[in-house]
Scaffold this active site. Structure first.
Site, PDB file in Angstrom:
ATOM      1  N   TYR A  22     -11.156   7.261  19.491  1.00  0.00           N
ATOM      2  CA  TYR A  22     -12.143   6.698  18.573  1.00  0.00           C
ATOM      3  C   TYR A  22     -12.236   5.180  18.665  1.00  0.00           C
ATOM      4  O   TYR A  22     -12.988   4.561  17.920  1.00  0.00           O
ATOM      5  CB  TYR A  22     -11.865   7.197  17.153  1.00  0.00           C
ATOM      6  CG  TYR A  22     -12.218   8.663  17.055  1.00  0.00           C
ATOM      7  CD1 TYR A  22     -13.432   9.068  16.547  1.00  0.00           C
ATOM      8  CD2 TYR A  22     -11.366   9.634  17.572  1.00  0.00           C
ATOM      9  CE1 TYR A  22     -13.793  10.408  16.519  1.00  0.00           C
ATOM     10  CE2 TYR A  22     -11.713  10.977  17.562  1.00  0.00           C
ATOM     11  CZ  TYR A  22     -12.930  11.355  17.041  1.00  0.00           C
ATOM     12  OH  TYR A  22     -13.296  12.691  17.042  1.00  0.00           O
ATOM     13  N   HIS A  24      -1.410   0.204   5.632  1.00  0.00           N
ATOM     14  CA  HIS A  24      -2.032   1.191   6.515  1.00  0.00           C
ATOM     15  C   HIS A  24      -1.107   2.349   6.859  1.00  0.00           C
ATOM     16  O   HIS A  24      -0.940   2.728   8.013  1.00  0.00           O
ATOM     17  CB  HIS A  24      -2.530   0.522   7.802  1.00  0.00           C
ATOM     18  CG  HIS A  24      -3.653  -0.421   7.588  1.00  0.00           C
ATOM     19  ND1 HIS A  24      -4.375  -0.986   8.627  1.00  0.00           N
ATOM     20  CD2 HIS A  24      -4.210  -0.937   6.444  1.00  0.00           C
ATOM     21  CE1 HIS A  24      -5.305  -1.797   8.140  1.00  0.00           C
ATOM     22  NE2 HIS A  24      -5.220  -1.774   6.814  1.00  0.00           N
ATOM     23  N   GLN A  78       0.810  -1.214   0.000  1.00  0.00           N
ATOM     24  CA  GLN A  78       0.000   0.000   0.000  1.00  0.00           C
ATOM     25  C   GLN A  78       0.845   1.266   0.000  1.00  0.00           C
ATOM     26  O   GLN A  78       0.311   2.367   0.070  1.00  0.00           O
ATOM     27  CB  GLN A  78      -0.928  -0.012   1.217  1.00  0.00           C
ATOM     28  CG  GLN A  78      -1.950  -1.130   1.196  1.00  0.00           C
ATOM     29  CD  GLN A  78      -2.801  -1.168   2.456  1.00  0.00           C
ATOM     30  OE1 GLN A  78      -2.833  -0.238   3.253  1.00  0.00           O
ATOM     31  NE2 GLN A  78      -3.497  -2.279   2.655  1.00  0.00           N
ATOM     32  N   TYR A 138     -10.483  -9.632  10.591  1.00  0.00           N
ATOM     33  CA  TYR A 138     -10.594 -10.432   9.373  1.00  0.00           C
ATOM     34  C   TYR A 138     -10.566 -11.927   9.662  1.00  0.00           C
ATOM     35  O   TYR A 138     -11.092 -12.719   8.873  1.00  0.00           O
ATOM     36  CB  TYR A 138      -9.470 -10.074   8.398  1.00  0.00           C
ATOM     37  CG  TYR A 138      -9.727  -8.781   7.665  1.00  0.00           C
ATOM     38  CD1 TYR A 138     -10.693  -8.697   6.662  1.00  0.00           C
ATOM     39  CD2 TYR A 138      -9.016  -7.627   7.971  1.00  0.00           C
ATOM     40  CE1 TYR A 138     -10.935  -7.513   5.988  1.00  0.00           C
ATOM     41  CE2 TYR A 138      -9.242  -6.442   7.294  1.00  0.00           C
ATOM     42  CZ  TYR A 138     -10.208  -6.393   6.313  1.00  0.00           C
ATOM     43  OH  TYR A 138     -10.447  -5.212   5.653  1.00  0.00           O
ATOM     44  N   GLU A 177     -15.792   4.080   8.457  1.00  0.00           N
ATOM     45  CA  GLU A 177     -16.274   5.153   9.316  1.00  0.00           C
ATOM     46  C   GLU A 177     -16.105   6.534   8.703  1.00  0.00           C
ATOM     47  O   GLU A 177     -15.132   6.798   7.994  1.00  0.00           O
ATOM     48  CB  GLU A 177     -15.500   5.166  10.648  1.00  0.00           C
ATOM     49  CG  GLU A 177     -15.622   3.912  11.472  1.00  0.00           C
ATOM     50  CD  GLU A 177     -14.821   3.976  12.754  1.00  0.00           C
ATOM     51  OE1 GLU A 177     -14.921   3.019  13.553  1.00  0.00           O
ATOM     52  OE2 GLU A 177     -14.092   4.975  12.980  1.00  0.00           O
TER      53      GLU A 177
END
Length: 376
Positions: A256, A154, A88, A267, A246
């Site tokens: 949060y 991430h 990513q 997962y 979200e």
């Protein structure tokens, strides 16, 4: 891309206050806008508009492109940092400084190999244009999220300038490690408030409690959208785990909840407790299950689509969608979700009020820049 335009069928907007609504908004059967392809890119990630309606566009493998307003010409901007584009990672967000017309400063985020692993980095440089071509001069690293982690996921890396013009907000994902999101010493899984030079902003709310001095809010997962509305509210969207994408209203010092609570599960099937009233965590204003895989967040302020002024627009990756969220003060509710036929990585507003989308593509494959205008 599906170019046929069918009769518009509005969706019922679902009210949302306090606890998030997790019902999946159905795909709208029509698109109340015309879609015009503008240009093709190799796995584009983000874009920002500069003088003359021109664009700076990042590509995952590390290229920064200066693109004409009509998309017909482009130049590779020299001097960009070296990125680690595995997984990513890559060259990610690009945002022109609020005083770009005077300073020429451009802020970038990217993933890099650093001592101890890999990290998301915030940097800036000055865009110069000469006969020899465009270049970033005096590139400097402003901030590196930590700790460094092995792995390629991430990173997050979204940038938003505060309305005061003196601070910026930066997102650092929890790097698929879960616990750093709650670790006060880590800057992973956090929204960070920095000076324009990348230093901890004075007055950050959690420093006195022993948190890293950059931290503004915590308990986040993979934060891929960040934007202020006209009232100065900071909105953020993030990918949840298996379920639970979200949209959050970011409040100073708030937790949060991830990975202690979420509207999704791990997962591997392990449950995560849902958000509940008075559980001590800030609940999302809107959540999705099944997920939309949100990426890119824009709050519309233009004149071309007056009915949408003040609303949030989100790109959907796995959902291959453009998603509208109705914002009303500090409340939010799902609105339309349009099938775009391709993974949408970025959503931006053009100088003329048109909505621009970047298709995700993959490394070595094309992702288009699309311009959305009202149907006539």
């Amino acid at each position: 891309m599906r170019h046929q335009l069918l009769a518009f069928m509005p969706l019922v907007v679902i009210a949302c206050s306090g606890q998030a609504d997790s019902q999946q908004a159905p795909m709208s059967g029509a698109r109340p806008f015309a879609v015009t392809p503008v240009a093709d890119f190799d796995a584009p990630w983000a874009m920002t508009f500069i003088s003359g309606g021109r664009m700076l566009v990042t590509e995952k493998d590390g290229r920064l492109l200066l693109v004409s307003a009509d998309g017909k010409s482009r130049a590779v901007v020299a001097g960009t940092p070296t990125v680690d584009s595995k997984g990513q990672g890559g060259l990610m967000d690009v945002v022109a400084a609020p005083d770009f017309a005077r300073s020429g400063l451009v802020y970038l985020s990217y993933s890099a190999s650093v001592p101890g692993g890999k990290a998301v980095v915030l940097a800036r440089g000055r865009l110069t244009e000469e006969v020899a071509g465009a270049r970033l001069e005096a590139v400097e690293t402003l901030f590196t999220a930590g700790p460094a982690i092995d792995g390629d996921g991430h990173y997050s890396g979204r940038i938003a300038f505060a309305p005061d013009g003196r601070h910026l907000f930066f997102t650092a994902g929890e790097r698929q490690q879960f616990d750093p999101a709650q670790d006060p010493k880590a800057t992973l899984g956090k929204v960070l408030r920095l000076t324009l030079d990348g230093k901890p902003a004075p007055g950050n709310p959690l420093a006195a409690r022993g948190f890293a001095p950059e931290v503004w809010s915590y308990g986040h997962r993979n934060l891929l959208g960040l934007a202020f509305d006209a009232q100065g509210n900071l909105w953020e969207q993030e990918m949840g785990p298996k379920g639970g994408d979200e949209v959050n209203l970011i409040r100073a010092g708030a937790n949060y909840g991830y990975p202690r609570v979420s509207n999704g599960d791990h997962y591997d099937g392990r449950p995560i407790p849902d958000h509940k009233p008075d559980d001590g965590f800030e609940a999302p204003k809107v959540s999705w299950n099944p997920v939309i895989s949100p990426s890119g967040l824009m709050i519309y302020s233009g004149a071309m689509f007056p009915a949408w002024r003040g609303d949030a627009f989100i790109g959907g990756l796995s959902s291959k969608a453009l998603v509208r969220v109705d914002l009303n003060g500090t409340s939010a509710a799902k609105a339309e979700q349009w099938d775009m036929g391709a993974r949408i990585r970025e959503v931006e507003q053009g100088p003329d009020g048109a909505v621009y989308l970047l298709e995700d593509g993959r490394s070595g494959s094309q992702g288009r820049l699309l311009k959305l205008t009202p149907r006539t």
